[in-house]
Design a protein around this motif. Structure first.
Motif, PDB file in Angstrom:
ATOM      1  N   ILE A  59      10.691   6.325   0.769  1.00 16.40           N
ATOM      2  CA  ILE A  59       9.339   6.012   0.300  1.00 16.40           C
ATOM      3  C   ILE A  59       8.799   7.226  -0.433  1.00 16.40           C
ATOM      4  O   ILE A  59       8.856   8.348   0.072  1.00 16.40           O
ATOM      5  N   ASN A  60       8.277   6.990  -1.628  1.00 17.66           N
ATOM      6  CA  ASN A  60       7.753   8.069  -2.445  1.00 17.66           C
ATOM      7  C   ASN A  60       6.333   8.404  -1.990  1.00 17.66           C
ATOM      8  O   ASN A  60       5.361   7.811  -2.444  1.00 17.66           O
ATOM      9  N   PRO A  70       1.802   0.642  -0.673  1.00 15.07           N
ATOM     10  CA  PRO A  70       1.570  -0.619   0.041  1.00 15.07           C
ATOM     11  C   PRO A  70       1.418  -0.402   1.548  1.00 15.07           C
ATOM     12  O   PRO A  70       2.009   0.501   2.127  1.00 15.07           O
ATOM     13  N   SER A  71       0.636  -1.241   2.174  1.00 15.89           N
ATOM     14  CA  SER A  71       0.379  -1.126   3.615  1.00 15.89           C
ATOM     15  C   SER A  71       1.665  -1.185   4.414  1.00 15.89           C
ATOM     16  O   SER A  71       1.814  -0.500   5.426  1.00 15.89           O
ATOM     17  N   ARG A  72       2.598  -2.006   3.985  1.00 18.17           N
ATOM     18  CA  ARG A  72       3.859  -2.143   4.705  1.00 18.17           C
ATOM     19  C   ARG A  72       4.592  -0.810   4.764  1.00 18.17           C
ATOM     20  O   ARG A  72       5.105  -0.403   5.810  1.00 18.17           O
ATOM     21  N   TYR A  76       5.385   1.563   7.992  1.00 19.81           N
ATOM     22  CA  TYR A  76       6.720   2.018   8.383  1.00 19.81           C
ATOM     23  C   TYR A  76       6.677   3.501   8.741  1.00 19.81           C
ATOM     24  O   TYR A  76       7.252   3.926   9.743  1.00 19.81           O
ATOM     25  N   ILE A  77       6.008   4.282   7.904  1.00 20.49           N
ATOM     26  CA  ILE A  77       5.939   5.726   8.147  1.00 20.49           C
ATOM     27  C   ILE A  77       5.251   5.999   9.479  1.00 20.49           C
ATOM     28  O   ILE A  77       5.760   6.737  10.316  1.00 20.49           O
TER      29      ILE A  77
END
Length: 97
Positions: A59-60, A70-72, A76-77
């Motif tokens: 993820i950048n 994005p919220s998704r 995840y993070i």
């Protein structure tokens, strides 16, 4: 419709003072959640962990504003951060480094 809601509320039974106090206490606990760091000295380590996890997930995540994320992906993070922090706590509680 609005009048029906008011009538339904008026018909709700009174739970008693003890139940109302418990509900108020639960509401106060929920309002205490925020994005504050409980241990301010750990803020740098948490930020470093966040960027490490983001890179592991591909993820950048950039320094500063990430409102276009994005919220998704943000979830995840945060989820992996929580998972890793729980694993570290369990290791320290069990005596294993």
């Amino acid at each position: 419709m609005y009048q029906n809601q008011n009538q339904n509320q008026a018909q709700t039974p009174n739970f008693g003072a003890q139940q109302q106090q418990q509900n108020a206490g639960a509401q106060n606990q929920n309002t205490g959640r925020s994005n504050r760091t409980v241990v301010p000295e750990a803020k740098g380590a948490l930020n470093q962990m966040k960027y490490e996890i983001a890179s592991e997930l591909g993820i950048n995540l950039k320094q500063g504003y990430n409102g276009d994320l994005p919220s998704r992906q943000a979830g995840y993070i945060g989820g992996y951060m929580t998972k890793r922090l729980i694993e570290q706590a369990e290791r320290s509680m069990s005596g294993k480094a």
